[in-house]
Design an enzyme around this catalytic site. Structure first.
Site, mmCIF file in Angstrom:
data_model
loop_
_atom_site.group_PDB
_atom_site.id
_atom_site.type_symbol
_atom_site.label_atom_id
_atom_site.label_comp_id
_atom_site.label_asym_id
_atom_site.label_seq_id
_atom_site.Cartn_x
_atom_site.Cartn_y
_atom_site.Cartn_z
ATOM 1 N N ASP A 14 -48.234 11.319 -41.517
ATOM 2 C CA ASP A 14 -47.346 10.752 -40.167
ATOM 3 C C ASP A 14 -48.745 10.916 -39.197
ATOM 4 O OD1 ASP A 14 -46.167 8.925 -38.322
ATOM 5 O OD2 ASP A 14 -44.460 10.376 -37.956
ATOM 6 N N ARG A 15 -48.781 10.013 -38.473
ATOM 7 C CA ARG A 15 -49.302 11.281 -37.480
ATOM 8 C C ARG A 15 -48.635 10.995 -35.944
ATOM 9 N NH1 ARG A 15 -54.029 7.850 -33.066
ATOM 10 N NH2 ARG A 15 -51.768 8.231 -31.776
ATOM 11 N N ASP A 16 -48.303 10.772 -35.176
ATOM 12 C CA ASP A 16 -47.894 10.595 -33.987
ATOM 13 C C ASP A 16 -46.427 11.683 -34.149
ATOM 14 O OD1 ASP A 16 -49.561 9.612 -32.552
ATOM 15 O OD2 ASP A 16 -48.354 7.707 -32.048
ATOM 16 N N THR B 169 -50.160 5.779 -40.238
ATOM 17 C CA THR B 169 -50.044 5.579 -38.356
ATOM 18 C C THR B 169 -49.269 3.710 -38.692
ATOM 19 O OG1 THR B 169 -50.227 6.482 -36.270
ATOM 20 C CG2 THR B 169 -52.075 5.580 -37.652
ATOM 21 N N ASN B 170 -48.230 3.725 -37.646
ATOM 22 C CA ASN B 170 -47.376 2.412 -36.887
ATOM 23 C C ASN B 170 -48.982 2.475 -34.714
ATOM 24 O OD1 ASN B 170 -46.618 1.838 -39.046
ATOM 25 N ND2 ASN B 170 -43.791 1.988 -38.290
ATOM 26 N N GLN B 171 -49.384 1.685 -35.133
ATOM 27 C CA GLN B 171 -50.012 1.374 -33.669
ATOM 28 C C GLN B 171 -49.590 0.565 -33.167
ATOM 29 O OE1 GLN B 171 -50.935 4.294 -32.302
ATOM 30 N NE2 GLN B 171 -50.528 5.541 -33.877
#
Length: 174
Positions: free
Chosen positions: A8-10, A51-53
């Site tokens: 995951d990113r954030d 990642t969700n953006q």
């Protein structure tokens, strides 16, 4: 067999700005734990960013803005460690769009796994929220919660910081 870590990113790789989106290199700030663990990942491990953006879907940023932040991240990692993520999957949709790619749905994970012809048993999703763990479960892979946001109720494993991955997944690290 090819092994992979899906991150995951954030909140896992970079700090999550409160009430904002990472929409430029200036708003991208690495979490120190990630920079400590990244060079320890075995070079044969496939690295995938998931990642969700929804800031794109909300019109608060563009795909170009997102790509700019990702280019900064990738260039930094390549320059400092001689490697970067092998692939990036992102979902630009709103939570209300009910798409198949937005976590906790498994679409991004399944797409990345298909692209690299990965076996489910050789993949781990590393994230900080229950959405990450549920997406991993929905994709049929194991998840590791890094304990920033969620209690880890849906995760297969829970750790306090990324450095614990070397103990938890020794075959994935040098």
């Amino acid at each position: 067999m090819k092994k992979a870590l899906l991150f995951d990113r954030d909140g896992t790789i970079n700090y999550r700005p409160v009430g904002e989106y990472v929409s430029s290199p200036d708003s991208f700030s690495f979490i120190p734990d990630f920079l400590e663990i990244f060079p320890k990942i075995h070079p044969d491990i496939i690295l995938i960013l998931i990642t969700n953006q929804q800031g794109i879907g909300k019109g608060l940023m563009t795909v170009e803005d997102l790509n700019s932040a990702h280019t900064f991240m990738q260039n930094y990692l390549q320059d400092k460690y001689g490697r970067k993520f092998d692939h990036i999957e992102f979902c630009p949709h709103l939570a209300t769009d009910k798409c198949s790619c937005r976590k906790p749905e498994p679409g991004m994970l399944l797409s990345a796994m298909k692209k690299f012809n990965l076996e489910k048993s050789d993949c781990f999703m590393i994230g900080d929220s229950d959405k990450d763990a549920i997406a991993a479960s929905n994709a049929g892979i194991k998840s590791v919660n890094v304990g920033h946001e969620a209690e880890g109720a849906y995760s297969d494993f829970r750790i306090d910081n990324l450095n614990e991955l070397t103990r938890l997944l020794p075959g994935y690290f040098i």
